[in-house]
Write an enzyme that holds these catalytic residues in place. Structure first.
Site, short mmCIF file in Angstrom:
data_model
loop_
_atom_site.label_atom_id
_atom_site.label_comp_id
_atom_site.label_asym_id
_atom_site.label_seq_id
_atom_site.Cartn_x
_atom_site.Cartn_y
_atom_site.Cartn_z
N LYS A 158 -29.30 29.87 13.19
CA LYS A 158 -29.27 30.38 14.53
C LYS A 158 -30.54 30.79 14.78
O LYS A 158 -31.32 31.38 14.02
CB LYS A 158 -28.13 31.40 14.35
CG LYS A 158 -26.65 31.02 14.14
CD LYS A 158 -25.78 32.05 14.35
CE LYS A 158 -24.38 31.77 14.08
NZ LYS A 158 -23.37 32.81 14.31
N GLU A 200 -26.30 31.34 8.47
CA GLU A 200 -25.14 31.89 7.98
C GLU A 200 -24.34 30.69 7.26
O GLU A 200 -24.46 29.57 7.55
CB GLU A 200 -24.33 32.50 9.25
CG GLU A 200 -25.01 33.73 9.89
CD GLU A 200 -24.04 34.08 11.05
OE1 GLU A 200 -23.29 33.51 11.49
OE2 GLU A 200 -24.40 35.48 11.62
N GLU A 289 -22.50 39.14 16.97
CA GLU A 289 -23.40 39.73 17.78
C GLU A 289 -23.04 40.73 18.52
O GLU A 289 -21.59 40.89 18.80
CB GLU A 289 -24.17 38.66 18.52
CG GLU A 289 -23.25 37.71 19.32
CD GLU A 289 -24.18 36.52 19.87
OE1 GLU A 289 -24.28 36.53 21.12
OE2 GLU A 289 -24.41 35.41 19.00
N ARG A 293 -23.80 43.99 27.90
CA ARG A 293 -23.42 43.93 29.35
C ARG A 293 -21.95 43.90 29.32
O ARG A 293 -21.27 43.65 28.82
CB ARG A 293 -24.03 42.72 29.84
CG ARG A 293 -23.50 41.40 29.25
CD ARG A 293 -23.53 40.16 29.71
NE ARG A 293 -22.67 39.01 28.99
CZ ARG A 293 -22.83 38.37 27.86
NH1 ARG A 293 -23.87 38.75 27.31
NH2 ARG A 293 -22.06 37.57 27.43
C1 MV4 Z 1 -20.77 30.39 14.22
C2 MV4 Z 1 -19.59 29.52 14.00
C3 MV4 Z 1 -18.97 29.18 12.56
N1 MV4 Z 1 -19.90 29.93 11.61
N2 MV4 Z 1 -21.12 31.18 12.90
C4 MV4 Z 1 -21.10 29.67 18.73
C5 MV4 Z 1 -21.74 30.66 19.74
C6 MV4 Z 1 -22.10 31.97 19.11
N3 MV4 Z 1 -22.02 33.03 19.64
C7 MV4 Z 1 -21.32 31.77 17.84
N4 MV4 Z 1 -20.85 30.51 17.56
C8 MV4 Z 1 -20.39 30.16 16.39
N5 MV4 Z 1 -21.09 30.76 15.12
C9 MV4 Z 1 -20.74 30.87 11.77
N6 MV4 Z 1 -21.26 31.42 10.75
C10 MV4 Z 1 -19.05 28.67 14.74
C11 MV4 Z 1 -19.62 29.24 16.13
C12 MV4 Z 1 -18.95 28.31 17.36
C13 MV4 Z 1 -18.19 28.75 18.36
C14 MV4 Z 1 -17.93 30.32 18.42
C15 MV4 Z 1 -17.28 30.92 19.23
C16 MV4 Z 1 -16.67 30.13 20.28
C17 MV4 Z 1 -16.92 28.63 20.21
C18 MV4 Z 1 -17.67 28.04 19.35
C19 MV4 Z 1 -17.85 26.60 19.18
C20 MV4 Z 1 -18.43 26.11 18.12
C21 MV4 Z 1 -19.22 26.87 17.18
#
Ligand code: MV4
Length: 457
Positions: A158, A200, A289, A293
Site C-alpha cells: 500500500k 500488510e 485508515e 472529512r
Molecule cells: C485491504 C484488503 C485486504 N487486506 N487490506 C482497498 C481500499 C483501501 N481503503 C483498503 N482496501 C483493501 N485493503 C488488507 N490488508 C482489501 C482491500 C480491498 C477493498 C477494501 C474495501 C472495499 C473494497 C475493496 C476491494 C478490494 C480490496
C-alpha cells in the site's frame, strides 16, 4: 455562531451544507466554476462567486481563488465538503492563517492521517488492532519479502500517501512481490508525489466497516456507531448501510469506545471516519485508515442516530462543546443509501454526462419508514463531464433491515430519471441478490454479480 460560511465544494454536498447552515441561521456562500453557473447549489446559497473555469484544478482546487472569495464575501469559515481540498492539510493551514475558521480537524491531524503508516502507528498507540505487516515504511523489495515470509502470503503493498485503493498491489508469492514493488512505488510517486510503501497481510473475504466519530476542541469525543460499506465496484461505493449485520452489540460498543478514545487522544476535532477491515473468520476489526472529512455516506448515520452531522461540524468549528453524551446515543432502526451515478452499464460504467430531462424522486414517509433524496441536480440540470457523475443519493430508513431493503426497492422503482444512463439497474440487482438479503457481504464482491475478487487488488 458564524454569520456566514463559504462552501468550497459543489453539487450534492454543497446543497447539503447550505441546508444545515439555514437550519442554524447561518448565511452560505457558494463558489462555482463556469460549468456550474446554473447549478442548484449556486441559486440556493445566500451569495455566489465564480472562481474559475470548469477544470477543477483552476476552480474547486484553486486555494487562492477560494480564499479570495471568502475575504471578498466576509465569510467567517470554510466548509470543504468531501473530495477536492477537504483533506488537504496545506489548504486547511492557509484557511487558518487567513484568520478564517476551518470546518474540519486541525491541519496537523489531517497531515498525520494522510500518511497511512504514521496514522497506523497512532491508531496502534491508541489501542486499535492492526493487520499484521511492516512496522512502518518499507526500505526495499527484499525487506518486503522478508516481512511477507513472516506474515504469510497473500500480502498487499500500500502507498503511504494512498487510500481508496490507489497505489495498491496484491502479491501471492515472493516473485509477484518483487515484481509488484517497483510498480506500486512508481504508481504512488506518480499519483501522490510520494513513493513510500508499507505492507500488510492480505485479508481475504473481509468486510469494510467504518465508524463515525464527532469530537470537539475541548477533548470530548463520541462515536456514532458503524456503517457497512463492503458493496463497492472498483473502490467506488455503490450502497452503504447502518448498522452492519456483522457486529454484535458488544463488539460495536467495544470498538466504538476505542475509536472515540483514539480520536480524543490524537486531538481530533469535527466529524471523522475510522475505517476497518473485518476478518471473515475471527470477526475481529482491524484499523486501516482514518478519513478526516465528512463522508458521502454520512446520511445513513444521521438516519439511525438522529444527529445532523453537518450541523454538528459547523457548531463544533464555532467552538461549541458536544451537546450530547455517548450514553444518550442510540442506534435506531436501519438505514440504506444508494448512490445514483450517471454512468452507462453497457459501457463498463463509463460516465454518462448529459441533461437530466426528467427527475422525480420519492421523498418523505413511506410504509413504516421514510425516504430521503440528497440530490446534486434538479430536472433540467446538466451532469458535467468535468466532475464526478453522482446524480444523488437515495436513502431509506425503516425499523429493521428487511423493511429498509423493501423500501429501497420501492423507492428505486418509483424514481423517475431520464436523459442519462444510470447505475440504478445494478443497484436493483444487488438489492435482489440472495447474498445481499442474507447480509453476506465481502469486499471485492458485488452481490448478484460474478465473483472477481481473486482477480482484484
Ligand atoms: C485491504 C484488503 C485486504 N487486506 N487490506 C482497498 C481500499 C483501501 N481503503 C483498503 N482496501 C483493501 N485493503 C488488507 N490488508 C482489501 C482491500 C480491498 C477493498 C477494501 C474495501 C472495499 C473494497 C475493496 C476491494 C478490494 C480490496
Amino acid at each position: 455562531m458564524f454569520k456566514r460560511i463559504l462552501i468550497a465544494n459543489r453539487g450534492e454536498i454543497a446543497r447539503r451544507i447550505i441546508r444545515a447552515a439555514q437550519k442554524l441561521g447561518v448565511e452560505s456562500v457558494a463558489v462555482f466554476s463556469e460549468a456550474d453557473r446554473d447549478a442548484p447549489f449556486v441559486k440556493e446559497a445566500s451569495l455566489a462567486v465564480c472562481i474559475g473555469p470548469a477544470r477543477a484544478a483552476e476552480s474547486y482546487l484553486d486555494a487562492r481563488a477560494i480564499l479570495q472569495a471568502a475575504l471578498q464575501t466576509e465569510s467567517q469559515a470554510i466548509h470543504p465538503g468531501y473530495g477536492f481540498l477537504s483533506e488537504n492539510a496545506l489548504f486547511a493551514q492557509m484557511v487558518k492563517q487567513t484568520r478564517l475558521a476551518w470546518i474540519g480537524p486541525p491541519p496537523a491531524v489531517i497531515r498525520l492521517m494522510g500518511e497511512k503508516s504514521p496514522a497506523k502507528a497512532a491508531a496502534k498507540a491508541a489501542g486499535l488492532p492492526l493487520i499484521p505487516g511492516s512496522d512502518g515504511l518499507l526500505e526495499s523489495a527484499e525487506q518486503a519479502a522478508q516481512i511477507a515470509k513472516q506474515v504469510g502470503y497473500p500480502v498487499l503493498l500500500k502507498a503511504d500517501a494512498g487510500g481508496g485503493g490507489r497505489g495498491m498491489r496484491r502479491a501471492n508469492s515472493k516473485a509477484e512481490l518483487i515484481a509488484a514493488y517497483d510498480e506500486a512505488s512508481n504508481e504512488a510517486r506518480a499519483a501522490f508525489g510520494n513513493p513510500a510503501l508499507y505492507l500488510e497481510k492480505y485479508l481475504v473475504g473481509g468486510r469494510h466497516i467504518e465508524f463515525q466519530v464527532l469530537a470537539d476542541r475541548w477533548g470530548n469525543a463520541v462515536h456514532l456507531f458503524e456503517r457497512e460499506c463492503s458493496v463497492q465496484r472498483r473502490h467506488q461505493k455503490l450502497l452503504e448501510e447502518s448498522p452492519s449485520v456483522a457486529l454484535s452489540e458488544k463488539q460495536r460498543l467495544e470498538v466504538g469506545a476505542k475509536v472515540a478514545a483514539a480520536s480524543a487522544a490524537i486531538g481530533y476535532e469535527g466529524a471523522g471516519t475510522v475505517e476497518f477491515l473485518q476478518d471473515e473468520k475471527s470477526g475481529e476489526l482491524y484499523f486501516i485508515e482514518m478519513n478526516t472529512r465528512l463522508q458521502v455516506e454520512h446520511p445513513v448515520t444521521e438516519e439511525t442516530t438522529g444527529v445532523d452531522l453537518v450541523e454538528a461540524q459547523i457548531r463544533i468549528a464555532a467552538g461549541e462543546r458536544l451537546w450530547f453524551t455517548q450514553e444518550s446515543l442510540r442506534l435506531n432502526g436501519h438505514s440504506i443509501e444508494v448512490r445514483i451515478n450517471a454512468e452507462d452499464p453497457d459501457r463498463g460504467f463509463a460516465p454518462s454526462p448529459g441533461v437530466i430531462t426528467r427527475l422525480c424522486a420519492p421523498e418523505g414517509p413511506m410504509g413504516q419508514g421514510r425516504v430521503r433524496f440528497d440530490a446534486a441536480v434538479v430536472e433540467g440540470s446538466r451532469v458535467s463531464p468535468h466532475y464526478d457523475s453522482m446524480i444523488g443519493k437515495l436513502i431509506t430508513w425503516a425499523p429493521d433491515r428487511a423493511k429498509a431493503i423493501a423500501l429501497m426497492v420501492q423507492a428505486l422503482e418509483k424514481l423517475e430519471l431520464e436523459g442519462v444512463k444510470s447505475t440504478r439497474g445494478l443497484q436493483q440487482d444487488i438489492l435482489a441478490a440472495e447474498d445481499f438479503r442474507a447480509g453476506n457481504l465481502r469486499v471485492g464482491v458485488v452481490p448478484g454479480r460474478p465473483d472477481l475478487s481473486s482477480k482484484e487488488g
